[in-house]
Design a protein around this motif. Structure first.
Motif, PDB file in Angstrom:
ATOM      1  N   GLU A  13       0.849  -1.190   0.000  1.00 39.03           N
ATOM      2  CA  GLU A  13       0.000   0.000   0.000  1.00 39.03           C
ATOM      3  C   GLU A  13       0.887   1.243   0.000  1.00 39.03           C
ATOM      4  O   GLU A  13       1.890   1.314   0.704  1.00 39.03           O
ATOM      5  N   THR A  14       0.511   2.231  -0.798  1.00 44.34           N
ATOM      6  CA  THR A  14       1.414   3.339  -1.102  1.00 44.34           C
ATOM      7  C   THR A  14       1.820   4.157   0.120  1.00 44.34           C
ATOM      8  O   THR A  14       2.992   4.525   0.262  1.00 44.34           O
ATOM      9  N   ALA A  15       0.878   4.459   1.011  1.00 50.69           N
ATOM     10  CA  ALA A  15       1.237   5.239   2.197  1.00 50.69           C
ATOM     11  C   ALA A  15       2.195   4.460   3.100  1.00 50.69           C
ATOM     12  O   ALA A  15       3.155   5.017   3.642  1.00 50.69           O
ATOM     13  N   LEU A  16       1.950   3.175   3.269  1.00 50.38           N
ATOM     14  CA  LEU A  16       2.836   2.335   4.072  1.00 50.38           C
ATOM     15  C   LEU A  16       4.237   2.305   3.470  1.00 50.38           C
ATOM     16  O   LEU A  16       5.237   2.428   4.176  1.00 50.38           O
ATOM     17  N   ALA A  17       4.307   2.136   2.152  1.00 48.51           N
ATOM     18  CA  ALA A  17       5.601   2.071   1.481  1.00 48.51           C
ATOM     19  C   ALA A  17       6.365   3.384   1.610  1.00 48.51           C
ATOM     20  O   ALA A  17       7.576   3.399   1.849  1.00 48.51           O
ATOM     21  N   THR A  18       5.654   4.506   1.459  1.00 46.25           N
ATOM     22  CA  THR A  18       6.295   5.816   1.466  1.00 46.25           C
ATOM     23  C   THR A  18       6.711   6.263   2.858  1.00 46.25           C
ATOM     24  O   THR A  18       7.797   6.819   3.048  1.00 46.25           O
ATOM     25  N   HIS A  19       5.859   6.021   3.843  1.00 42.11           N
ATOM     26  CA  HIS A  19       6.103   6.544   5.189  1.00 42.11           C
ATOM     27  C   HIS A  19       6.863   5.592   6.100  1.00 42.11           C
ATOM     28  O   HIS A  19       7.485   6.039   7.069  1.00 42.11           O
ATOM     29  N   VAL A  20       6.795   4.302   5.812  1.00 44.11           N
ATOM     30  CA  VAL A  20       7.344   3.323   6.759  1.00 44.11           C
ATOM     31  C   VAL A  20       8.414   2.421   6.129  1.00 44.11           C
ATOM     32  O   VAL A  20       9.567   2.423   6.563  1.00 44.11           O
ATOM     33  N   LEU A  21       8.023   1.659   5.118  1.00 39.95           N
ATOM     34  CA  LEU A  21       8.956   0.669   4.569  1.00 39.95           C
ATOM     35  C   LEU A  21      10.154   1.319   3.887  1.00 39.95           C
ATOM     36  O   LEU A  21      11.300   0.919   4.117  1.00 39.95           O
ATOM     37  N   GLY A  22       9.902   2.317   3.036  1.00 40.52           N
ATOM     38  CA  GLY A  22      11.003   2.991   2.366  1.00 40.52           C
ATOM     39  C   GLY A  22      11.955   3.660   3.337  1.00 40.52           C
ATOM     40  O   GLY A  22      13.183   3.471   3.247  1.00 40.52           O
ATOM     41  N   PRO A  23      11.455   4.452   4.301  1.00 40.06           N
ATOM     42  CA  PRO A  23      12.352   5.060   5.278  1.00 40.06           C
ATOM     43  C   PRO A  23      13.117   4.047   6.130  1.00 40.06           C
ATOM     44  O   PRO A  23      14.290   4.257   6.436  1.00 40.06           O
ATOM     45  N   PHE A  24      12.451   2.962   6.519  1.00 41.35           N
ATOM     46  CA  PHE A  24      13.146   1.925   7.284  1.00 41.35           C
ATOM     47  C   PHE A  24      14.317   1.373   6.473  1.00 41.35           C
ATOM     48  O   PHE A  24      15.451   1.291   6.966  1.00 41.35           O
ATOM     49  N   LEU A  25      14.044   1.016   5.220  1.00 43.18           N
ATOM     50  CA  LEU A  25      15.096   0.449   4.379  1.00 43.18           C
ATOM     51  C   LEU A  25      16.215   1.458   4.125  1.00 43.18           C
ATOM     52  O   LEU A  25      17.395   1.106   4.197  1.00 43.18           O
ATOM     53  N   LEU A  26      15.852   2.700   3.847  1.00 44.66           N
ATOM     54  CA  LEU A  26      16.874   3.709   3.573  1.00 44.66           C
ATOM     55  C   LEU A  26      17.771   3.919   4.789  1.00 44.66           C
ATOM     56  O   LEU A  26      18.999   4.014   4.663  1.00 44.66           O
ATOM     57  N   THR A  27      17.178   3.979   5.966  1.00 45.27           N
ATOM     58  CA  THR A  27      17.969   4.149   7.181  1.00 45.27           C
ATOM     59  C   THR A  27      18.925   2.986   7.382  1.00 45.27           C
ATOM     60  O   THR A  27      20.112   3.170   7.675  1.00 45.27           O
ATOM     61  N   ARG A  28      18.425   1.785   7.202  1.00 46.49           N
ATOM     62  CA  ARG A  28      19.274   0.604   7.392  1.00 46.49           C
ATOM     63  C   ARG A  28      20.379   0.523   6.331  1.00 46.49           C
ATOM     64  O   ARG A  28      21.513   0.167   6.627  1.00 46.49           O
ATOM     65  N   GLU A  29      20.031   0.869   5.089  1.00 45.21           N
ATOM     66  CA  GLU A  29      21.021   0.808   4.007  1.00 45.21           C
ATOM     67  C   GLU A  29      22.099   1.881   4.155  1.00 45.21           C
ATOM     68  O   GLU A  29      23.232   1.701   3.699  1.00 45.21           O
ATOM     69  N   LEU A  30      21.750   2.995   4.793  1.00 42.70           N
ATOM     70  CA  LEU A  30      22.721   4.075   4.984  1.00 42.70           C
ATOM     71  C   LEU A  30      23.460   3.964   6.315  1.00 42.70           C
ATOM     72  O   LEU A  30      24.248   4.845   6.671  1.00 42.70           O
ATOM     73  N   ARG A  31      23.221   2.888   7.019  1.00 44.44           N
ATOM     74  CA  ARG A  31      23.833   2.734   8.347  1.00 44.44           C
ATOM     75  C   ARG A  31      25.349   2.908   8.342  1.00 44.44           C
ATOM     76  O   ARG A  31      25.896   3.590   9.224  1.00 44.44           O
ATOM     77  N   PRO A  32      26.086   2.351   7.375  1.00 42.51           N
ATOM     78  CA  PRO A  32      27.550   2.519   7.411  1.00 42.51           C
ATOM     79  C   PRO A  32      28.004   3.976   7.312  1.00 42.51           C
ATOM     80  O   PRO A  32      28.923   4.396   8.018  1.00 42.51           O
ATOM     81  N   VAL A  33      27.362   4.764   6.433  1.00 40.35           N
ATOM     82  CA  VAL A  33      27.804   6.153   6.281  1.00 40.35           C
ATOM     83  C   VAL A  33      27.289   7.031   7.426  1.00 40.35           C
ATOM     84  O   VAL A  33      27.929   8.029   7.781  1.00 40.35           O
ATOM     85  N   LEU A  34      26.149   6.687   8.000  1.00 41.04           N
ATOM     86  CA  LEU A  34      25.694   7.401   9.194  1.00 41.04           C
ATOM     87  C   LEU A  34      26.631   7.125  10.364  1.00 41.04           C
ATOM     88  O   LEU A  34      26.965   8.031  11.139  1.00 41.04           O
TER      89      LEU A  34
END
Length: 323
Positions: A143-164
């Motif tokens: 569902e688009t709101a779930l993907a935009t507000h929750v799943l995408g941000p979760f994944l982006l945060t985890r994927e950027l963990r090394p540079v953060l």
């Protein structure tokens, strides 16, 4: 002069005074000015930065010396906004990157690019938002709101963990900020139907549900990233006069127009969370107008440990981002 706590809390409980430009105007009299150049040398990524609160956040961050990467879906709009920011702030370091946060594949691509070209990232603002008029799904079936507000941000945060992690230091943690909404107070954590497949779909309800999820997810990520020197916070901007509000909630916009905050006023706490000392000493806090706020107004309204664990499992399973 600092607003008395009881008065400040009452403004929020009454909603209209606290969320409108009135609350901002009254509260700001007790705020200190952020030091000029306090974000110099820091690289901060802002999603949904093409307009509205995202663009206002970019302006606030570059005014304090940050280098900002505007993460947008529409590159033309992003470049127009970036040009306007540079015109207002000559010499500002503003870049534009394209990523659809609702697409997990695109998030992975973008995060890989960031890891390849950036030695360190010091801040991440999850601002991208949608309020779908009807239930829609992404190409990956979410569902688009779930993907935009929750799943995408979760994944982006985890994927950027090394540079953060690389951007953090003992005296200056990296900072992740979720731009949630006061509307989350109207929703419980619907972990039993996160994709909103049951009942009559409402864009407003989907928005509130996923904004509630963001606040809980920020708390969970705060625990997950604590050992990395990265703090995670969520906030709500109050009622701001943005293009998204005007298009998604025309009736609300028409009635409350004179009371709405400017975009800069709505984005103020986002910028403050990236720049001020106080939020660097805590993590997992929900903020509004530069002050911690309760995540529930009723004493027994909190999520159960089982529901919180289920949200984490949902994010891990849906994104494949690892336990």
């Amino acid at each position: 002069m600092q607003l008395p706590r009881l008065v400040d809390a009452a403004l929020d409980r009454l909603v209209v005074p606290g969320y409108s430009r009135l609350g901002y105007t009254v509260r700001r009299t007790g705020w200190s000015t952020l030091p000029s150049g306090c974000l110099s040398g820091r690289t901060i990524l802002v999603t949904g930065a093409g307009g509205g609160l995202g663009a206002a956040t970019v302006r606030g961050l570059v005014a304090l010396g940050a280098r900002v990467e505007m993460v947008v879906r529409n590159p033309e709009r992003g470049e127009e906004t970036a040009a306007a920011v540079r015109a207002d702030h000559p010499g500002a370091a503003v870049d534009v990157a394209v990523c659809d946060v609702s697409s997990l594949a695109d998030v992975r691509r973008y995060a890989a690019e960031v890891r390849d070209r950036e030695a360190a990232v010091h801040g991440l603002v999850h601002n991208a938002g949608v309020m779908p008029p009807e239930r829609t799904e992404t190409a990956e079936g979410h569902e688009t709101a779930l993907a935009t507000h929750v799943l995408g941000p979760f994944l982006l945060t985890r994927e950027l963990r090394p540079v953060l992690r690389a951007g953090a230091s003992p005296i200056a943690p990296s900072r992740v900020v979720f731009v949630s909404s006061g509307g989350m107070y109207t929703a419980a954590l619907h972990i039993d139907d996160p994709e909103f497949r049951q009942g009559t779909y409402s864009g407003g309800a989907a928005y509130a549900r996923t904004k509630r999820m963001q606040v809980v997810l920020a708390e969970l990520l705060a625990d997950d990233l604590a050992g990395d020197g990265t703090v995670v916070h969520s906030m709500h901007p109050g009622w701001a006069d943005t293009p998204g509000v005007a298009s998604s909630m025309p009736g609300f916009h028409r009635v409350t127009g004179p009371l709405l905050r400017t975009e800069a006023q709505g984005a103020d706490t986002v910028v403050w969370l990236q720049a001020a000392a106080e939020p660097g000493h805590s993590t997992g806090v929900f903020w509004h107008d530069r002050a911690p706020r309760p995540t529930h107004y009723l004493p027994r309204g909190g999520e159960t440990p089982q529901a919180r664990a289920a949200l984490w499992t949902l994010c891990v399973d849906a994104t494949g981002a690892g336990a």
